[in-house]
Write a protein that holds these residues in place. Structure first.
Motif, PDB file in Angstrom:
ATOM      1  N   GLU A  78       0.835  -1.204   0.000  1.00  0.00           N
ATOM      2  CA  GLU A  78       0.000   0.000   0.000  1.00  0.00           C
ATOM      3  C   GLU A  78       0.872   1.257   0.000  1.00  0.00           C
ATOM      4  O   GLU A  78       0.550   2.244  -0.664  1.00  0.00           O
ATOM      5  CB  GLU A  78      -0.944  -0.002   1.201  1.00  0.00           C
ATOM      6  N   GLN A  79       1.982   1.215   0.719  1.00  0.00           N
ATOM      7  CA  GLN A  79       2.899   2.360   0.723  1.00  0.00           C
ATOM      8  C   GLN A  79       3.503   2.578  -0.664  1.00  0.00           C
ATOM      9  O   GLN A  79       3.645   3.722  -1.106  1.00  0.00           O
ATOM     10  CB  GLN A  79       4.008   2.162   1.747  1.00  0.00           C
ATOM     11  N   LEU A  80       3.843   1.497  -1.353  1.00  0.00           N
ATOM     12  CA  LEU A  80       4.361   1.624  -2.726  1.00  0.00           C
ATOM     13  C   LEU A  80       3.294   2.191  -3.649  1.00  0.00           C
ATOM     14  O   LEU A  80       3.573   3.068  -4.473  1.00  0.00           O
ATOM     15  CB  LEU A  80       4.830   0.263  -3.254  1.00  0.00           C
ATOM     16  N   THR A  81       2.086   1.706  -3.514  1.00  0.00           N
ATOM     17  CA  THR A  81       0.978   2.190  -4.331  1.00  0.00           C
ATOM     18  C   THR A  81       0.722   3.675  -4.073  1.00  0.00           C
ATOM     19  O   THR A  81       0.510   4.445  -5.010  1.00  0.00           O
ATOM     20  CB  THR A  81      -0.297   1.376  -4.031  1.00  0.00           C
ATOM     21  N   ALA A  82       0.780   4.079  -2.821  1.00  0.00           N
ATOM     22  CA  ALA A  82       0.563   5.487  -2.478  1.00  0.00           C
ATOM     23  C   ALA A  82       1.651   6.359  -3.093  1.00  0.00           C
ATOM     24  O   ALA A  82       1.366   7.450  -3.603  1.00  0.00           O
ATOM     25  CB  ALA A  82       0.532   5.660  -0.958  1.00  0.00           C
ATOM     26  N   TRP A  83       2.890   5.881  -3.069  1.00  0.00           N
ATOM     27  CA  TRP A  83       3.992   6.639  -3.666  1.00  0.00           C
ATOM     28  C   TRP A  83       3.779   6.793  -5.172  1.00  0.00           C
ATOM     29  O   TRP A  83       3.929   7.886  -5.723  1.00  0.00           O
ATOM     30  CB  TRP A  83       5.325   5.942  -3.383  1.00  0.00           C
ATOM     31  N   ARG A  88       1.353   9.797 -10.145  1.00  0.00           N
ATOM     32  CA  ARG A  88       0.355   9.599 -11.196  1.00  0.00           C
ATOM     33  C   ARG A  88      -0.656  10.736 -11.184  1.00  0.00           C
ATOM     34  O   ARG A  88      -1.009  11.294 -12.233  1.00  0.00           O
ATOM     35  CB  ARG A  88      -0.367   8.257 -11.016  1.00  0.00           C
ATOM     36  N   LEU A  89      -1.103  11.123  -9.996  1.00  0.00           N
ATOM     37  CA  LEU A  89      -2.079  12.213  -9.882  1.00  0.00           C
ATOM     38  C   LEU A  89      -1.494  13.546 -10.349  1.00  0.00           C
ATOM     39  O   LEU A  89      -2.178  14.339 -11.005  1.00  0.00           O
ATOM     40  CB  LEU A  89      -2.582  12.329  -8.444  1.00  0.00           C
ATOM     41  N   GLN A  93      -2.924  15.664 -13.539  1.00  0.00           N
ATOM     42  CA  GLN A  93      -3.307  17.071 -13.404  1.00  0.00           C
ATOM     43  C   GLN A  93      -2.609  17.911 -14.479  1.00  0.00           C
ATOM     44  O   GLN A  93      -3.228  18.782 -15.090  1.00  0.00           O
ATOM     45  CB  GLN A  93      -2.957  17.590 -12.014  1.00  0.00           C
ATOM     46  N   ARG A  94      -1.356  17.628 -14.718  1.00  0.00           N
ATOM     47  CA  ARG A  94      -0.614  18.365 -15.749  1.00  0.00           C
ATOM     48  C   ARG A  94      -1.220  18.121 -17.124  1.00  0.00           C
ATOM     49  O   ARG A  94      -1.336  19.043 -17.935  1.00  0.00           O
ATOM     50  CB  ARG A  94       0.853  17.970 -15.724  1.00  0.00           C
ATOM     51  N   PHE A  95      -1.638  16.884 -17.417  1.00  0.00           N
ATOM     52  CA  PHE A  95      -2.267  16.590 -18.712  1.00  0.00           C
ATOM     53  C   PHE A  95      -3.618  17.293 -18.847  1.00  0.00           C
ATOM     54  O   PHE A  95      -3.966  17.774 -19.916  1.00  0.00           O
ATOM     55  CB  PHE A  95      -2.421  15.086 -18.927  1.00  0.00           C
ATOM     56  N   ARG A  96      -4.394  17.348 -17.743  1.00  0.00           N
ATOM     57  CA  ARG A  96      -5.672  18.072 -17.785  1.00  0.00           C
ATOM     58  C   ARG A  96      -5.450  19.551 -18.073  1.00  0.00           C
ATOM     59  O   ARG A  96      -6.181  20.162 -18.857  1.00  0.00           O
ATOM     60  CB  ARG A  96      -6.453  17.879 -16.485  1.00  0.00           C
ATOM     61  N   LEU A  97      -4.451  20.141 -17.431  1.00  0.00           N
ATOM     62  CA  LEU A  97      -4.130  21.549 -17.681  1.00  0.00           C
ATOM     63  C   LEU A  97      -3.706  21.762 -19.135  1.00  0.00           C
ATOM     64  O   LEU A  97      -4.108  22.743 -19.769  1.00  0.00           O
ATOM     65  CB  LEU A  97      -3.029  22.027 -16.730  1.00  0.00           C
TER      66      LEU A  97
END
Length: 121
Positions: A78-83, A88-89, A93-97
């Motif tokens: 879960e810690q790896l996934t969170a990292w 990824r988020l 966000q950069r792609f949405r902008l």
């Protein structure tokens, strides 16, 4: 999770045998003998792979009489996934902008070349 722990975890997961072991342990705990069954390598080699996963904090072992099952540490995964999700988020966000920037006035225009207020452009 600190950088050294991340390095150990990702290095451990870089090997296909260790990824297969993690996949197997995601279904249920298993002994070294059980984990060694599908591989054409020795039980000692599988034990070394498990030691690498242990050192990375991805698995633990316990003792149940003569049996020594290996357990997947879901919290470590879960810690790896969170990292990974953190970056990824940020990338999403950069792609949405960028999408908004590229769409520019066309995104604000309504059907048939009218603006949102109904005026012709």
């Amino acid at each position: 999770m600190d950088h050294a722990a991340l390095d150990r975890a990702f290095m451990a997961l870089a090997d296909p045998v260790r990824r297969d072991i993690v996949a197997r342990l995601s279904r249920s705990d298993a002994t070294v003998n059980e984990l060694a069954e599908p591989f054409a390598i020795s039980k000692q080699a599988v034990s070394k792979h498990i030691q690498v996963l242990e050192h990375a904090g991805l698995v633990t072992r316990s003792r149940d009489a003569q049996r020594r099952p290996v357990h997947l540490d879901a919290a470590a995964l879960e810690q790896l996934t969170a990292w990974i999700d953190k970056y990824r988020l940020i990338a999403e966000q950069r792609f949405r902008l960028l999408d908004d920037l590229l769409a520019g006035p066309a995104k604000k225009a309504g059907p048939h070349g009218t603006s949102a207020e109904g005026k012709l452009k």
